[in-house]
Every structure is written in C-alpha cells, then in structure tokens.
Write a protein that holds these residues in place. Structure first.
Motif, PDB file in Angstrom:
ATOM      1  N   LYS A   1     131.863  25.951 -74.039  1.00 14.70           N
ATOM      2  CA  LYS A   1     132.124  27.017 -75.005  1.00 14.70           C
ATOM      3  C   LYS A   1     131.257  28.216 -74.662  1.00 14.70           C
ATOM      4  O   LYS A   1     130.157  28.048 -74.141  1.00 14.70           O
ATOM      5  N   GLY A   2     131.715  29.414 -74.972  1.00 13.70           N
ATOM      6  CA  GLY A   2     130.956  30.603 -74.649  1.00 13.70           C
ATOM      7  C   GLY A   2     131.588  31.298 -73.446  1.00 13.70           C
ATOM      8  O   GLY A   2     132.753  31.050 -73.109  1.00 13.70           O
TER       9      GLY A   2
ATOM     10  N   SER B   1     136.227  48.730 -73.761  1.00 11.77           N
ATOM     11  CA  SER B   1     135.727  48.946 -75.126  1.00 11.77           C
ATOM     12  C   SER B   1     136.632  48.261 -76.135  1.00 11.77           C
ATOM     13  O   SER B   1     136.177  47.560 -77.030  1.00 11.77           O
ATOM     14  N   GLN B   2     137.975  48.461 -75.991  1.00 12.71           N
ATOM     15  CA  GLN B   2     138.875  47.862 -76.973  1.00 12.71           C
ATOM     16  C   GLN B   2     138.924  46.335 -76.838  1.00 12.71           C
ATOM     17  O   GLN B   2     139.051  45.627 -77.816  1.00 12.71           O
ATOM     18  N   ARG B   3     138.791  45.848 -75.600  1.00 15.21           N
ATOM     19  CA  ARG B   3     138.839  44.401 -75.370  1.00 15.21           C
ATOM     20  C   ARG B   3     137.617  43.679 -75.958  1.00 15.21           C
ATOM     21  O   ARG B   3     137.715  42.539 -76.399  1.00 15.21           O
ATOM     22  N   LEU B   4     136.462  44.381 -75.934  1.00 17.55           N
ATOM     23  CA  LEU B   4     135.216  43.717 -76.341  1.00 17.55           C
ATOM     24  C   LEU B   4     135.335  43.082 -77.723  1.00 17.55           C
ATOM     25  O   LEU B   4     134.880  41.968 -77.944  1.00 17.55           O
TER      26      LEU B   4
ATOM     27  N   ALA C   1     126.699  41.565 -71.360  1.00 14.58           N
ATOM     28  CA  ALA C   1     125.605  42.109 -72.175  1.00 14.58           C
ATOM     29  C   ALA C   1     125.913  41.906 -73.664  1.00 14.58           C
ATOM     30  O   ALA C   1     125.037  41.489 -74.436  1.00 14.58           O
ATOM     31  N   GLN C   2     127.154  42.182 -74.071  1.00 11.92           N
ATOM     32  CA  GLN C   2     127.526  42.070 -75.486  1.00 11.92           C
ATOM     33  C   GLN C   2     127.464  40.609 -75.961  1.00 11.92           C
ATOM     34  O   GLN C   2     126.983  40.322 -77.045  1.00 11.92           O
TER      35      GLN C   2
ATOM     36  N   PHE D   1     125.942  34.490 -78.003  1.00 14.07           N
ATOM     37  CA  PHE D   1     126.843  33.452 -77.490  1.00 14.07           C
ATOM     38  C   PHE D   1     126.276  32.893 -76.177  1.00 14.07           C
ATOM     39  O   PHE D   1     125.608  33.609 -75.435  1.00 14.07           O
ATOM     40  N   PRO D   2     126.584  31.624 -75.891  1.00 13.66           N
ATOM     41  CA  PRO D   2     126.095  31.073 -74.614  1.00 13.66           C
ATOM     42  C   PRO D   2     126.772  31.786 -73.426  1.00 13.66           C
ATOM     43  O   PRO D   2     127.979  32.017 -73.469  1.00 13.66           O
TER      44      PRO D   2
END
Ligand code: SAM
Length: 276
Positions: free
Chosen positions: A2-3, A66-69, A102-103, A109-110
C-alpha cells in the motif's frame, strides 16, 4: 505494497525487468505513467494482464500533475497501491514524478523505490572513468550561452560529470565540452542495453570524429577531469579553507604552491574571490 512505489522499467532490454518490478506492476491498483499507450504496450510485452481494467493506467506528466495530485492523494488515503513508472529507466530521474513523491511524503503515506536502471549509472559504470565523485547534471539548457555557463560551473567541481542529451543536440553539446574541458577524457554511451549499444571514448573532439553523422539513438555523456584540473579544484578549496581559518596570504601561497605547484596569480585570484 500500500502507498506509493516508484518502479523503474527497462531502458530498452525487456530482460532487465526484475521479479519485484513484475510483481509490483501486477499487483498495482493504479499505475501512474507518462504515456498510457506505451505503458499499456509494456505491460502486454511483460504478459501482465489487466483484469477489468485493473491496474488502472493514469497519465501523469509535467502538464497535468497539479490536477492529478488531488486524485492520487485520495487514492492513497483509500489504501490503494499506486505505482509510478516512466517511459524507461527510473521515474523522477530527469523524468516526471518528483512532486507526487514529495506530496505523498508530506501527507505521511508510505513511499518506497525499487532499484533499477538509470542510463547515467549504466554509462558511468562501463566508462572506466573515476566514479568516486559524481555530478549528475541531466539535460543542460538548450540555449548555448546557458549551456556553457552550466558546463563552466560543472568544471569547477572535481567530480565526474554525467549528462543526458538528445541525439539531435549531441554534436553541439560535444563542441561546447571540447571548448571548455579541452583534453579531458569523455565517454559517450549510446543505445545502452539495446541492439546497437556502443561506447565512444577520447577527448570531446575525438569523440565527435568517431560518432556517426547524424547521431541516432539515446545518449549519455560522461566527462572526467584531467588530473591537472582536479588539482586546480583542490588547490582552490585549500586556499579558501586556509584563508577562512585566518592564515595569512604569504603562508597560504607557500603551502599551496609547494603542494600543488599552482601559480601565484591563481592563488591571488582565488583569494580575491573571497573578498567579493
Ligand atoms: N529516467 C531515465 C533514466 O533513469 O535514465 C532518463 C529519462 S530522460 C527523459 C531520457 C534520456 O536518458 C535520454 O535522452 C538519454 O540521454 C538517456 N537515456 C535513456 N535511455 C538511454 C539508453 N538506452 N541509452 C543511452 N541513453 C539513454
């Protein structure tokens, strides 16, 4: 897992895929890729079947990141297994992915990365040039003036320099390297891990004569420093260290000249740099 998992893919030779990479791709809920069509084809060639469209293929590149993040972070919070790939080699290395990594880290999150091929490292290990200190510069600016500035600054370091370049611009890059690094030994690795894999070594001028014209295929440039250049870099560092420690210019001149045999004028200029 997961992650978020960063999953390298082969540079050109399908047999370079690892068991872990295969399992990670097979078990992913979502695969983030530069181009869904090329990654779709890669999955087919690796015989990874997508059942009911899973793993999902989401395009992720500089123009939509940006929108995908937002949706990627939502999926991670739902416990989804998100895998980041690029067209070839290791994602985030002169490829998209830095911001999503980075986000994901920022939001707790792992994040893990699988080991795998990086074209620059493949070329470095086969180059026979010093690999104890390395400066990875990736792609230099396309504009000549800016490119030369970056080369001049790379020359300041004692490290071996690694560059990526498109075949179309390789000759222009080698001309600039010839001007700035003069007699330094370089190696160009072309089409690494592929059928027409080849290495060209010598000074930049010599390599220009050896390369086919036009150059075709993907290329990495490795630049070493002559021992004279390395001595210069080390001598300058020592001058700066001694000056900062309060040693007087006369003693600095005597110690550094005895050790490196550099000129008084060079030492004077390096001391002047500290004043500005
Ligand atoms: N992420 C990739 C990696 O891990 O190496 C690099 C991607 S970057 C967009 C593409 C550049 O990497 C090419 O222009 C070339 O300089 C270099 N490259 C990629 N594959 C290569 C290969 N098989 N042989 C030589 N250079 C390669």
């Amino acid at each position: 897992m997961k992650g978020l998992t960063i999953c390298p893919t082969p540079l050109g030779n399908l047999s370079d895929i690892s068991k872990r990479q295969l399992e990670t791709l097979q078990n992913a809920d979502i695969i983030l890729c530069e181009d869904t069509r090329s990654t779709g084809k890669l999955l087919e060639r690796l015989e990874i079947r997508r059942i009911d469209g899973v793993p999902l293929l989401w395009s992720y590149h500089d123009h939509n990141e940006s929108q995908r993040l937002v949706s990627i972070m939502e999926s991670l919070s739902e416990g989804k297994k998100v895998v980041l790939v690029s067209d070839a080699g290791t994602p985030t290395i002169s490829d998209p992915g830095f911001r999503v990594v980075a986000q994901a880290r920022l939001e707790g999150f792992p994040v893990v990365a699988l080991p795998g091929p990086v074209a620059a490292m493949v070329a470095l290990s086969a180059s026979g040039l010093p690999s104890d200190r390395v400066l990875f510069e990736g792609f230099l600016p396309a504009k000549r003036g800016e490119r030369k500035k970056r080369l001049l600054s790379a020359k300041e370091s004692a490290a071996t320099v690694l560059l990526y370049e498109s075949p179309k611009r390789l000759r222009a890059l080698l001309e600039d390297i010839g001007e700035i690094f003069e007699e330094s030994p370089i190696v160009v690795g072309r089409e690494l891990t592929k059928k027409f894999e080849s290495y060209y070594s010598g000074t930049a001028k010599e390599v220009l004569l050896k390369l086919p014209d036009p150059v075709k295929g993907e290329c990495v440039v490795v630049i070493s420093k002559t021992s004279k250049q390395v001595d210069h870099v080390d001598a300058k560092k020592l001058v700066h260290q001694l000056a900062k420690a309060g040693v007087n210019p006369k003693s600095i001149r005597s110690v550094v000249r005895e050790h490196y045999g550099v000129s008084k004028k060079d030492i004077f200029n390096w001391l002047e740099e500290l004043k500005s």
